[in-house]
Design a protein around this motif. Structure first.
Motif: not given
Length: 416
Positions: A61-68, A361, A70, A73
């Protein structure tokens, strides 16, 4: 804010200065990947060799919230842009044989394993040199490689905080003499990474002239000590053992950080000329003739009085007001957070915050740009970090593997 997707946003990017240089990247974490990123940014072809499950930082990560998806990161995205990825199993003889084949057409190999790992894999510098005498082989280790000087700590594992601690930077960083602090960015990785990139290019230049490669060895601890060069001469010239100095310089005054109404700013008005200018801008002409502040040596001897006078002025103004009052007249800069950096036109015009597409994303993400600017061959972020094994077929095809052979490697679990 500049933009980069799979390729350059506006047609083909200009060729980088290192176009035609092939780098085999066996690195992981931060120091090694940052080094090879620097080479890739300037046009080198960097082939990142990963284990079949991918380098560990992909999943960190970090991963963005909209990253389907993954697939990787922010950590991986930032320092692995402009690279190609091939995934293979170094524990299998067939996988190691593919590395040997790749090295025959390479200019550079970079790794940051612990000492002895590459020897156990049968991929030592001496072995690879037999395959390709002009190969430049670089390693980044905590305490260097025995080939250039065996440290008593050669076998110790090391990460950024270890290098910061033993290289001296923590020992002069902190609010007071009794409180050493870690520097925010991973300079224990990033400084050796930059020095390794410099060493690699020195060795490549020589190899192009002589046809002979060589081993480039960078110790993380050594690199940090070189960054802290003043503590060495302070000990020798002054007989001192430097300790943390807070936000002030031990030899120059004023040369550090002072409070503003809404944060902090930095002022470096240590020279007589800049000090006089600052005094006039503060409306304190009386300080110019004050014997405690009359020259640069007096200002160092009376630092508390100097900083008290400057801080009394700066503390009554916002950072923006001080920028308008002092900016361009003396060495001055507000202490920025990333939101302020993103809004400052300097970083936009210098392409230091770059948009790249991110698999999974719907909209681009941003990463740091390329700070080394050249007029004829500008470095650039040309494409995003690679998916795991995204270029396996292309890379193996380039070294003569037939389609059927690549398929058999995949079926056997040797490559991905």
């Amino acid at each position: 804010m500049s933009h980069s997707s799979g390729e350059a946003a506006s047609g083909a990017a200009p060729a980088g200065a290192l176009e035609g240089i092939r780098v085999i990247d066996l690195t992981q974490m931060l120091a090694g990947p940052y080094c090879t990123m620097m080479l890739a940014d300037q046009g080198a072809e960097v082939i990142k060799i990963e284990p079949l499950e991918g380098e560990g930082t992909r999943a960190g990560g970090p991963f963005r919230d909209d990253d389907k998806l993954q697939a990787y990161g922010g950590y991986f995205a930032s320092i692995n842009r402009n690279k190609k990825s091939i995934a293979l199993d170094l524990k299998r003889p067939e996988g190691r044989a593919l590395v040997l084949r790749l090295c025959r057409s390479a200019d550079v190999v970079v790794e940051n394993f612990r000492a002895g790992v590459m020897e156990k894999l049968g991929l030592s510098y001496e072995t690879l040199r037999q395959e390709n005498p002009r190969l430049v082989y670089a390693s980044i280790r905590g305490f260097g490689d025995p080939r250039t000087g065996r440290s008593p700590y050669t076998d110790w594992p090391a990460y950024d905080p270890v290098a910061q601690a033993m290289g001296g930077i923590m020992g002069i960083t902190g609010p007071d003499v009794d409180t050493p602090l870690k520097v925010g960015p991973g300079v224990g990785d990033l400084v050796p990474a930059a020095m390794a990139a410099y060493g690699i290019l020195c060795a490549v230049l020589r190899a192009q002239k002589t046809g002979e490669g060589q081993y480039v060895d960078v110790s993380m601890v050594d690199a940090v000590l070189s960054l802290c060069e003043r503590i060495v001469h302070q000990r020798s010239f002054q007989g001192t053992n430097p300790r943390p100095e807070g936000n002030r310089h031990p030899l120059l005054s004023p040369f550090g950080m002072v409070r503003a109404l809404d944060g902090w700013v930095t002022i470096a008005a240590h020279s007589d000329e800049f000090w006089k200018t600052l005094c006039r801008l503060m409306g304190r002409d009386d300080l110019i003739s004050d014997p405690r502040m009359a020259d640069r040596h007096a200002r160092v001897a009376n630092r508390d009085a100097v900083y008290e006078a400057v801080g009394e002025f700066t503390g009554r103004h916002t950072k923006q007001q001080l920028k308008e009052l002092l900016g361009g007249k003396i060495p001055f800069g507000p202490v920025y957070q990333i939101d302020e950096i993103a809004e400052d036109p300097h970083f936009a015009v210098r392409d230091m915050i770059v948009e790249v597409e991110h698999p999974g994303c719907a909209t681009p993400v941003t990463i740091a740009g390329v700070p080394i600017r050249m007029t004829a061959t500008p470095g650039s972020v040309r494409h995003r970090a690679p998916l795991l094994g995204e270029h396996t077929d292309q890379i193996l095809g380039d070294i003569g593997c037939a389609t059927e052979e690549i398929s058999s490697f995949k079926q056997a679990g040797i490559v991905r």
